[in-house]
Scaffold this motif. Structure first.
Motif, PDB file in Angstrom:
ATOM      1  N   GLY A  20       0.813  -1.215   0.000  1.00 39.47           N
ATOM      2  CA  GLY A  20       0.000   0.000   0.000  1.00 39.47           C
ATOM      3  C   GLY A  20       0.843   1.259   0.000  1.00 39.47           C
ATOM      4  N   THR A  21       1.950   1.235   0.769  1.00 38.90           N
ATOM      5  CA  THR A  21       2.821   2.410   0.817  1.00 38.90           C
ATOM      6  C   THR A  21       3.549   2.602  -0.504  1.00 38.90           C
ATOM      7  OG1 THR A  21       3.151   1.990   3.186  1.00 38.90           O
ATOM      8  CG2 THR A  21       4.645   3.537   2.127  1.00 38.90           C
ATOM      9  N   MET A  22       3.973   1.498  -1.129  1.00 42.96           N
ATOM     10  CA  MET A  22       4.650   1.594  -2.423  1.00 42.96           C
ATOM     11  C   MET A  22       3.741   2.256  -3.460  1.00 42.96           C
ATOM     12  SD  MET A  22       6.609  -2.033  -2.964  1.00 42.96           S
ATOM     13  CE  MET A  22       8.107  -2.464  -2.096  1.00 42.96           C
ATOM     14  N   THR A  23       2.537   1.724  -3.573  1.00 41.63           N
ATOM     15  CA  THR A  23       1.623   2.272  -4.585  1.00 41.63           C
ATOM     16  C   THR A  23       1.260   3.717  -4.290  1.00 41.63           C
ATOM     17  OG1 THR A  23      -0.264   1.363  -3.366  1.00 41.63           O
ATOM     18  CG2 THR A  23       0.694  -0.011  -5.096  1.00 41.63           C
ATOM     19  N   PHE A  24       1.131   4.049  -2.999  1.00 43.87           N
ATOM     20  CA  PHE A  24       0.818   5.436  -2.636  1.00 43.87           C
ATOM     21  C   PHE A  24       1.949   6.378  -3.028  1.00 43.87           C
ATOM     22  CE2 PHE A  24       1.527   8.821   0.489  1.00 43.87           C
ATOM     23  CZ  PHE A  24       0.392   9.595   0.258  1.00 43.87           C
ATOM     24  N   ALA A  25       3.200   5.990  -2.735  1.00 39.15           N
ATOM     25  CA  ALA A  25       4.336   6.856  -3.047  1.00 39.15           C
ATOM     26  C   ALA A  25       4.467   7.064  -4.547  1.00 39.15           C
ATOM     27  CB  ALA A  25       5.616   6.261  -2.471  1.00 39.15           C
ATOM     28  N   ILE A  26       4.282   5.974  -5.327  1.00 37.01           N
ATOM     29  CA  ILE A  26       4.387   6.106  -6.789  1.00 37.01           C
ATOM     30  C   ILE A  26       3.269   6.996  -7.322  1.00 37.01           C
ATOM     31  CG2 ILE A  26       4.235   4.816  -8.960  1.00 37.01           C
ATOM     32  CD1 ILE A  26       5.578   2.485  -7.466  1.00 37.01           C
ATOM     33  N   LYS A  27       2.080   6.799  -6.803  1.00 33.41           N
ATOM     34  CA  LYS A  27       0.943   7.629  -7.232  1.00 33.41           C
ATOM     35  C   LYS A  27       1.197   9.092  -6.887  1.00 33.41           C
ATOM     36  CE  LYS A  27      -4.027   8.206  -6.371  1.00 33.41           C
ATOM     37  NZ  LYS A  27      -5.189   7.681  -5.618  1.00 33.41           N
ATOM     38  N   GLN A  33       2.334   3.413  13.550  1.00 33.24           N
ATOM     39  CA  GLN A  33       3.740   2.996  13.617  1.00 33.24           C
ATOM     40  C   GLN A  33       4.314   2.971  12.202  1.00 33.24           C
ATOM     41  OE1 GLN A  33       5.711   2.440  16.277  1.00 33.24           O
ATOM     42  NE2 GLN A  33       4.043   2.937  17.698  1.00 33.24           N
ATOM     43  N   LEU A  34       4.531   4.139  11.652  1.00 37.59           N
ATOM     44  CA  LEU A  34       5.051   4.255  10.290  1.00 37.59           C
ATOM     45  C   LEU A  34       6.570   4.160  10.310  1.00 37.59           C
ATOM     46  CD1 LEU A  34       2.737   7.099   8.939  1.00 37.59           C
ATOM     47  CD2 LEU A  34       2.539   4.644   8.543  1.00 37.59           C
ATOM     48  N   ARG A  35       7.055   2.941  10.417  1.00 34.71           N
ATOM     49  CA  ARG A  35       8.495   2.714  10.455  1.00 34.71           C
ATOM     50  C   ARG A  35       8.959   2.025   9.173  1.00 34.71           C
ATOM     51  NH1 ARG A  35      10.137   3.857  15.663  1.00 34.71           N
ATOM     52  NH2 ARG A  35       8.491   3.829  17.232  1.00 34.71           N
ATOM     53  N   VAL A  36       8.540   0.789   8.962  1.00 34.80           N
ATOM     54  CA  VAL A  36       8.897   0.123   7.701  1.00 34.80           C
ATOM     55  C   VAL A  36       8.260   0.854   6.531  1.00 34.80           C
ATOM     56  CG1 VAL A  36       8.806  -2.041   6.410  1.00 34.80           C
ATOM     57  CG2 VAL A  36       9.126  -2.084   8.884  1.00 34.80           C
ATOM     58  N   SER A  37       7.027   1.298   6.723  1.00 35.05           N
ATOM     59  CA  SER A  37       6.339   2.034   5.654  1.00 35.05           C
ATOM     60  C   SER A  37       7.095   3.309   5.298  1.00 35.05           C
ATOM     61  CB  SER A  37       4.914   2.380   6.094  1.00 35.05           C
ATOM     62  OG  SER A  37       4.163   1.209   6.318  1.00 35.05           O
ATOM     63  N   TYR A  38       7.670   3.949   6.295  1.00 38.06           N
ATOM     64  CA  TYR A  38       8.442   5.172   6.039  1.00 38.06           C
ATOM     65  C   TYR A  38       9.691   4.850   5.220  1.00 38.06           C
ATOM     66  CZ  TYR A  38      10.855   9.578   7.044  1.00 38.06           C
ATOM     67  OH  TYR A  38      11.519  10.790   6.933  1.00 38.06           O
ATOM     68  N   ASN A  39      10.332   3.692   5.512  1.00 41.83           N
ATOM     69  CA  ASN A  39      11.493   3.280   4.718  1.00 41.83           C
ATOM     70  C   ASN A  39      11.100   2.989   3.272  1.00 41.83           C
ATOM     71  OD1 ASN A  39      13.305   3.533   6.778  1.00 41.83           O
ATOM     72  ND2 ASN A  39      13.695   1.355   7.054  1.00 41.83           N
ATOM     73  N   VAL A  40       9.943   2.353   3.094  1.00 42.83           N
ATOM     74  CA  VAL A  40       9.459   2.107   1.727  1.00 42.83           C
ATOM     75  C   VAL A  40       9.220   3.424   1.010  1.00 42.83           C
ATOM     76  CG1 VAL A  40       7.566   1.118   0.379  1.00 42.83           C
ATOM     77  CG2 VAL A  40       8.440  -0.110   2.380  1.00 42.83           C
ATOM     78  N   TYR A  41       8.605   4.342   1.691  1.00 42.91           N
ATOM     79  CA  TYR A  41       8.313   5.670   1.132  1.00 42.91           C
ATOM     80  C   TYR A  41       9.611   6.363   0.700  1.00 42.91           C
ATOM     81  CZ  TYR A  41       6.208  10.373   1.013  1.00 42.91           C
ATOM     82  OH  TYR A  41       5.763  11.625   0.627  1.00 42.91           O
ATOM     83  N   LYS A  42      10.648   6.288   1.536  1.00 41.11           N
ATOM     84  CA  LYS A  42      11.923   6.921   1.189  1.00 41.11           C
ATOM     85  C   LYS A  42      12.609   6.191   0.030  1.00 41.11           C
ATOM     86  CE  LYS A  42      13.529   6.853   5.447  1.00 41.11           C
ATOM     87  NZ  LYS A  42      14.445   7.052   6.605  1.00 41.11           N
TER      88      LYS A  42
END
Length: 852
Positions: free
Chosen positions: A39-46, A354-363
């Motif tokens: 979900g975080t990957m698709t959000f960041a790309i979008k 707890q946006l930890r791994v999701s934050y790394n994906v976003y970066k």
């Protein structure tokens, strides 16, 4: 979970008509963490594709695959990126220029080795193994997750901060656990941390073996676990079966925020401390994106379909999913109504607290975007490649993207993101504590942080007051080695297995758990506790101690007695007894005996070079004078009675001058020996630390042992000659028989000095000096009392015997003696001879020259 990004121009068929989502593996099971990552990957790309300030002329596309945390599955998914079965005909011939993932270090290593010949960069959002920092082996690897090397330093500092010197370290067999444990063992040594049973690595799913290892180290109470969330579930199940409680868990970042563990194992995990990767407070728009899923959006994605059906326990029409996580048959589920909404249920997928791994994906996604933006900004002639050329953002090679990835520097949600030469970001960890809320739920409380960019002494900050411990703060379960001892490691055993060995003689340690002891200086010595060097005790025979005072008093007393006897003899010098006993030699002998007594004083007090050079010659010469006088006295008496006839000229060789000459001659030999001694190797003062290390013995060393024993030997020779002559004269008439007393005094002299030799050799320090003084005093008193005490007794207490009349009454005894020995054939002359003998001897000694 990993995805492959590709780029295209706005409006292209590839991007307008085809965005591939989902996986080809029909048996793949989703994990809550995976769905959050997707979900975080698709959000960041979008979000990037909708921005006008970032990549305005490029759009990002993506393929998503689930590695199933399995290397074969991951490699098959990787190869499918270049397969024509992707379903997107417009893009299948294009090799993906970058891959984001995987979360596992082991899978990332396998993917990198497979991608080596393609030089396709891989950006991981959760692979933390320090081995991936090796740019020679993995030149195309980057990550937004800090390396384990930083986490290990943080863990070692944490353990050291709380004084845990005995901890257990466990991990399930994997590249991540193997390298992490190895690094921790190396780092912990610097902080004196002992890793008990340091490596307990067992194959995956063999948790019973691992729990047996945990049980053996239960006494350490502090357990550091380098495992993932899925492995931790199996470990905790076995711990519950073994009923192991009271452990202080230290979590690696792999499961420090795995909240799903709390539901079943909250009692075992209360008080857990762990370093978690940096958390973003909020990613604007992410929650809305995650909760916007509808059944109509997920029919074609087996991954999302599986998540949806498991969340709402229903079955989608036309779903590509064919299995379930729960108990029961999947086909028995009721059809989904179509009105389900993620807003109505709690799901880790939509939890953004707890946006930890999701934050790394976003970066990670933004890292690729900024690298492409830097590539687009390149100006011809100033590019980083050959001849200043630039890469074409629409048709670049994967290896060209690596150049820009390594040099990327951007801001994400207010945080500056940059990388070191190994492709690792600057490490920052939150120290979280697992605390139970009043309602029983888990509350992850930040109780500190570790910032690798801070100075070494300030990198770890902890607020102890807010920490919740499992039972009570765990303390070191291994005693430390106190000051005065050192740590002796046991060969072949872990660092915690050691013995506390007391410091060796002459060494100290003033620190706890000292690895080695320090030797004290030459003039200091350890105290009883061996934690401090103190000045050594200085030892010598002093005038201020009892033994020194007693010997001093006895020496002075002996000299006074000698001088007193001399005064008595001088007072009664005209009496027959004094005149008949060679008055001059008696006076000299008394003076020399007084000197012998006073020589003993030279052996008392602090030694110095000049004192040492005086005491030994003075001792040798004074005794040589005394024995020479006795030898002269004995010779005169013996020769007087050994003369065969009156008028014999034998006595002319024993006149006064000859007697003085014999004394000087006997002493001269000793003087020569002493001069040779002083000129070649004189005695000198010395600080002796060999006999007793804690004491400095100030002593006079002889310098030359040969000369010292020559001095004693010469005195012995004189004494032997004196003893022999006295023994021969022992049967002379009583009135003149000093020979008996001289013989007895020589026996005492021999007894003293023969005893002196072994005692002198076997003692040390001030007792050696005391033995020497005692021998001097004992032999001097022996001579004094044996020779002069009988005469003083007669002079003072029996004056009637000190007369010519008394001597005449002994004529009969003398006649009998002479008749027996046959010295005089004419006994009629004895009457005239005997009364005048003492006068004759006296006049001879006075130098009149008369022959008896």
């Amino acid at each position: 979970m990993f995805l492959s990004l590709f780029r295209g121009t706005p409006g292209s068929a590839a991007l307008d008509n085809c965005v591939f989502l989902g996986v080809e593996e029909k048996n793949s099971l989703y994990e809550d963490g995976d769905i959050c990552v997707k979900g975080t990957m698709t959000f960041a790309i979008k979000e990037i594709n909708q921005r006008s300030d970032l990549l305005p002329h490029l759009k990002l596309g993506y393929h998503i695959r689930d590695s199933c945390d399995d290397i074969p599955v991951a490699l098959r998914a990787l190869l499918s990126f270049n397969s024509s079965n992707l379903g997107c005909a417009a893009v299948y011939r294009t090799v993906s220029p970058v891959i984001i993932g995987d979360a596992s270090s082991g899978i990332s290593m396998a993917l990198l080795r497979s991608l080596g010949s393609f030089r396709i960069p891989l950006v991981s959002y959760f692979a933390s193994c320090s081995c991936l920092s090796d740019q020679r082996e993995f030149p195309t690897f980057m990550r937004t997750m800090p390396s384990d090397a930083f986490q290990i330093r943080a863990l070692a500092r944490l353990v050291s901060y709380f004084g845990w010197t005995w901890v257990g370290v466990i991990g399930v067999e994997s590249d991540y656990a193997r390298f992490a444990i190895q690094l921790f063992l190396q780092e912990s040594v610097q902080y004196g941390v002992c890793a008990l049973l340091n490596v307990i690595q067992v194959p995956l799913h063999h948790y019973k073996l691992l729990i047996q290892g945990v049980d053996t180290m239960a006494s350490s109470k502090v357990i550091i676990n380098f495992s993932g969330e899925s492995e931790m579930q199996g470990i905790l199940k076995e711990i519950g079966r073994w009923n192991i409680t009271g452990l202080q868990w230290i979590a690696s970042e792999a499961w420090a925020t795995a909240t799903l563990l709390w539901e079943k194992f909250g009692d075992l995990l209360t008080g857990t401390l762990g370093f978690a990767i940096r958390r973003a407070d909020v990613i604007p728009g992410l929650e809305e994106h995650l909760t916007s899923l509808r059944p109509s959006d997920i029919h074609k994605s087996g991954f999302l379909a599986e998540f949806w059906e498991e969340t709402f326990n229903c079955r989608l029409n036309g779903s590509v999913n064919s299995h379930s996580h729960g108990v029961g048959n999947y086909l028995d589920r009721l059809p989904c109504k179509g009105t389900e909404s993620l807003d109505d249920v709690y799901s880790p997928y939509s939890d953004v607290t707890q946006l930890r791994v999701s934050y790394n994906v976003y970066k990670a996604v933004y890292l690729v975007a900024h690298a492409l933006q830097d590539m687009s900004d390149c100006k011809g002639g100033k590019g980083p490649f050959s001849n200043g050329t630039c890469a074409d953002p629409k048709h670049f090679k994967p290896w060209q993207l690596i150049h820009y990835l390594r040099r990327a520097n951007f801001s994400a949600l207010g945080e500056e993101v940059n990388f070191d030469q190994n492709g690792d970001p600057i490490a920052y960890y939150d120290l979280v504590n697992w605390q139970r809320s009043p309602d029983g739920s888990l509350h992850l409380v930040k109780v500190g942080f570790y910032d690798a960019s801070s100075p070494a002494g300030y990198s770890l900050v902890i607020n102890d007051s807010v920490i919740q411990w499992p039972v009570g703060k765990q303390v070191c379960s291994l005693d430390s080695c106190p000051p005065g001892s050192r740590v002796a490691r046991r060969k072949g055993e872990p660092i915690c297995c050691f013995d506390c060995v007391p410091c060796a003689e002459g060494e100290v340690s003033n620190e706890t758990d000292s690895l080695e002891c320090t030797r004290c200086s030459e003039d200091t010595w350890p105290n009883r506790a061996r934690d401090l060097c103190i000045p050594k005790t200085i030892e010598y025979l002093s005038y201020h101690e009892l033994m020194g005072i007693m010997l001093c008093v006895v020496s002075v007393l002996g000299a006074c007695i000698s001088l007193s006897i001399l005064a008595i003899f001088f007072t009664y010098k005209d009496t027959p007894l004094v005149r008949a006993n060679n008055m001059e030699l008696s006076f000299l002998l008394l003076v020399f005996l007084a000197v012998c007594f006073l020589v003993g004083l030279l052996f008392i007090g602090e030694p110095s070079d000049w004192l040492c050079r005086i005491r030994y010659p003075a001792f040798g010469i004074s005794f040589a004078l005394c024995i020479s006088c006795l030898l002269a006295k004995t010779a005169v008496v013996l020769m007087a009675f050994r003369s065969t006839l009156p008028g014999s000229n034998v006595m002319k060789w024993f006149g006064p001058n000859q007697q003085r000459a014999s004394i000087l001659l006997g002493t001269a030999v000793q003087v020569i020996i002493c001069l040779i001694w002083l000129l070649t190797s004189p005695p000198h003062a010395n600080n002796n630390t060999d006999y007793h290390s804690a004491t400095i013995i100030m002593e006079c060393v002889t310098g030359s042992e040969v000369c010292f024993w020559c001095v004693l030997g010469y005195i012995g020779i004189l004494a032997c000659m004196c003893f022999l002559m006295a023994f021969l004269a022992r049967k002379l008439p009583d009135n003149f028989n000093e020979a008996k007393f001289i013989t007895f005094s020589m026996l005492i002299f021999f007894a003293v000095w023969i005893t002196f030799i072994p005692v002198y050799v076997s003692t040390a320090g001030k007792y050696t000096v005391a033995v020497h003084i005692f021998a001097i005093l004992a032999s001097a008193f022996g001579l004094l009392f044996c020779i002069f005490a009988p005469k003083c007794y007669i002079i003072i207490l029996k004056p009637e015997k000190n007369s010519k009349k008394h001597i005449m009454q002994r004529q009969t005894t003398i006649h009998s003696h002479i008749h027996t020995h046959g010295q005089f054939r004419d006994t009629s002359s004895l009457i005239l001879y005997v009364p005048g003998l003492w006068q004759c001897l006296d006049e001879t000694s006075a130098g009149i020259g008369r022959t008896c």
